[in-house]
Design an enzyme around this catalytic site. Structure first.
Site, mmCIF file in Angstrom:
data_model
loop_
_atom_site.group_PDB
_atom_site.id
_atom_site.type_symbol
_atom_site.label_atom_id
_atom_site.label_comp_id
_atom_site.label_asym_id
_atom_site.label_seq_id
_atom_site.Cartn_x
_atom_site.Cartn_y
_atom_site.Cartn_z
ATOM 1 N N HIS A 62 0.618 -1.041 -0.030
ATOM 2 C CA HIS A 62 0.002 0.079 -0.079
ATOM 3 C C HIS A 62 0.946 1.357 0.041
ATOM 4 C CE1 HIS A 62 -3.705 -2.441 1.686
ATOM 5 N NE2 HIS A 62 -3.416 -2.768 0.373
ATOM 6 N N CYS A 112 5.847 19.529 -6.240
ATOM 7 C CA CYS A 112 7.015 18.685 -7.012
ATOM 8 C C CYS A 112 8.283 19.672 -7.388
ATOM 9 C CB CYS A 112 6.402 18.055 -8.154
ATOM 10 S SG CYS A 112 7.727 17.065 -9.210
ATOM 11 N N ALA A 140 0.648 -9.529 18.333
ATOM 12 C CA ALA A 140 1.797 -9.997 17.398
ATOM 13 C C ALA A 140 2.841 -10.209 18.426
ATOM 14 C CB ALA A 140 1.793 -8.565 16.473
HETATM 15 P P1 OAD Z 1 -7.531 -3.198 10.305
HETATM 16 O O1 OAD Z 1 -7.497 -2.224 11.336
HETATM 17 O O2 OAD Z 1 -8.554 -3.635 9.315
HETATM 18 O O3 OAD Z 1 -7.003 -4.427 11.148
HETATM 19 C C1 OAD Z 1 -6.264 -4.646 12.314
HETATM 20 C C2 OAD Z 1 -6.230 -5.987 12.817
HETATM 21 O O4 OAD Z 1 -5.330 -5.945 13.675
HETATM 22 C C3 OAD Z 1 -7.626 -6.426 13.287
HETATM 23 O O5 OAD Z 1 -8.034 -7.663 12.905
HETATM 24 C C4 OAD Z 1 -7.129 -6.582 15.064
HETATM 25 O O6 OAD Z 1 -7.882 -7.535 15.820
HETATM 26 C C5 OAD Z 1 -5.596 -6.799 14.795
HETATM 27 N N1 OAD Z 1 -4.837 -6.399 16.073
HETATM 28 C C6 OAD Z 1 -4.953 -5.316 17.010
HETATM 29 N N2 OAD Z 1 -4.004 -5.201 17.794
HETATM 30 C C7 OAD Z 1 -3.162 -6.118 17.523
HETATM 31 C C8 OAD Z 1 -1.894 -6.542 17.974
HETATM 32 N N3 OAD Z 1 -1.237 -6.170 19.218
HETATM 33 N N4 OAD Z 1 -1.421 -7.586 17.416
HETATM 34 C C9 OAD Z 1 -1.871 -8.099 16.494
HETATM 35 N N5 OAD Z 1 -2.978 -7.884 15.936
HETATM 36 C C10 OAD Z 1 -3.848 -7.045 16.464
HETATM 37 O O7 OAD Z 1 -5.941 -3.080 9.778
HETATM 38 P P2 OAD Z 1 -5.434 -3.602 8.144
HETATM 39 O O8 OAD Z 1 -5.842 -5.158 8.142
HETATM 40 O O9 OAD Z 1 -4.057 -3.567 7.927
HETATM 41 O O10 OAD Z 1 -5.437 0.446 3.705
HETATM 42 O O11 OAD Z 1 -6.147 -3.080 7.293
HETATM 43 C C11 OAD Z 1 -6.049 -3.232 5.672
HETATM 44 C C12 OAD Z 1 -6.064 -1.873 4.811
HETATM 45 O O12 OAD Z 1 -7.336 -1.175 5.246
HETATM 46 C C13 OAD Z 1 -4.911 -1.022 5.463
HETATM 47 O O13 OAD Z 1 -3.619 -1.330 4.732
HETATM 48 C C14 OAD Z 1 -5.525 0.437 4.844
HETATM 49 C C15 OAD Z 1 -6.753 0.004 5.538
HETATM 50 O O14 OAD Z 1 -7.972 0.905 4.720
HETATM 51 C C16 OAD Z 1 -5.465 1.569 2.899
HETATM 52 O O15 OAD Z 1 -5.517 2.751 3.415
HETATM 53 C C17 OAD Z 1 -5.497 1.283 1.461
#
Ligand code: OAD
Length: 244
Positions: free
Chosen positions: A119, A148, A232
């Site tokens: 991303h 730019c 994590a």
């Molecule tokens: P999310 O905010 O959707 O999910 C975060 C995940 O981390 C959840 O499933 C939580 O349960 C988990 N979590 C929370 N604390 C944690 C910890 N200490 N250890 C491990 N896990 C934990 O974030 P992403 O899945 O990264 O994209 O989201 C995907 C994409 O959606 C992002 O890259 C962003 C967002 O919109 C863009 O902006 C294009």
């Protein structure tokens, strides 16, 4: 725990390991996730801040938001989970790939080198006209929105927004690594945003062993060989350190 023992043995024996990380791995570094309670999408409309249309409508406001997040990221430090993945890479060498949805650069700051940023990066700006990219100046001297240096046009954050393509080659590299991985690790992602969400399934379909680390169940949980229902830092410590 039998599953944990098997997972450890699989990781130890594997020469090809693919890892996918999401916002949850940076949560212990103080960086908010998107979809947890109190997460970014609870307080900010995704359409306004993470789409090309939102940027076109109000670039100043979008830049203010990214500058705020950028300053937080620069203050944050990689946590033990980032460091453990860098150590795993050092053990596995060529057969290792870390694919991240995170834009915070914390994996690289922890020493990871084989990293694919699906991303993009919040640490850079990209010209909306000529595509030139530049690292942002230190937060203290950064005055958004940047222009730019080559052509004077408005720049945008060098991140991927909803409805946009991923950086050239990034997805192909990630898919190849997951399709060939003997062990795939998916850490701290809600597994809701495609195409990243499907990488773990790709490994399973190709016969790989899939491990998930997340305090909450996700759509990937039913297909994972082992789900560690914890953070994590704790999960990776148990998995990667024999006596942790
Ligand atoms: P999310 O905010 O959707 O999910 C975060 C995940 O981390 C959840 O499933 C939580 O349960 C988990 N979590 C929370 N604390 C944690 C910890 N200490 N250890 C491990 N896990 C934990 O974030 P992403 O899945 O990264 O994209 O989201 C995907 C994409 O959606 C992002 O890259 C962003 C967002 O919109 C863009 O902006 C294009």
């Amino acid at each position: 725990m039998e599953g944990l023992e098997e997972a450890r043995a699989r990781i130890e024996q594997a020469s090809r390991v693919a890892v996918l990380t999401g916002a949850g791995i940076s949560a212990p570094s103080g960086i908010p996730t998107f979809r947890d309670p109190g997460g970014l999408w609870e307080n900010f409309r995704l359409e306004d801040y993470a789409t090309p249309e939102g940027f076109a409508k109000n670039p100043e406001e979008v830049w203010r938001w990214y500058a705020w997040r950028y300053a937080r990221v620069r203050q944050a430090k990689p946590n033990p989970a980032h460091h453990l993945l860098a150590e795993l890479e050092a053990q596995k060498g060529d057969g290792f790939l870390l694919v991240t949805q995170n834009v915070d650069g914390l994996h690289q700051r922890a020493g990871s080198k084989r990293v694919v940023e699906l991303h993009g990066s919040i640490l850079r700006a990209r010209c909306t006209r000529c595509g030139h990219t530049e690292p942002l100046p230190p937060p203290e001297s950064f005055e958004p929105p940047p222009r730019c240096a080559r052509c004077g046009t408005l720049m945008r954050p060098d991140v991927v927004w909803f409805g946009e393509l991923l950086p050239a080659g990034a997805l192909e590299k990630a898919q190849a690594a997951f399709a060939h991985a003997e062990v795939a690790l998916v850490i701290g992602t809600s597994a809701l945003v495609e195409p990243a969400a499907s990488l773990g399934r790709l490994s399973k379909m190709a016969g790989g062993y899939l491990i998930e680390i997340n305090p909450e169940p996700t759509p990937l949980t039913p297909v994972a060989d082992l789900s560690l229902r914890e953070g994590a830092v704790e999960g990776l410590a148990r998995l990667l350190k024999a006596q942790a």
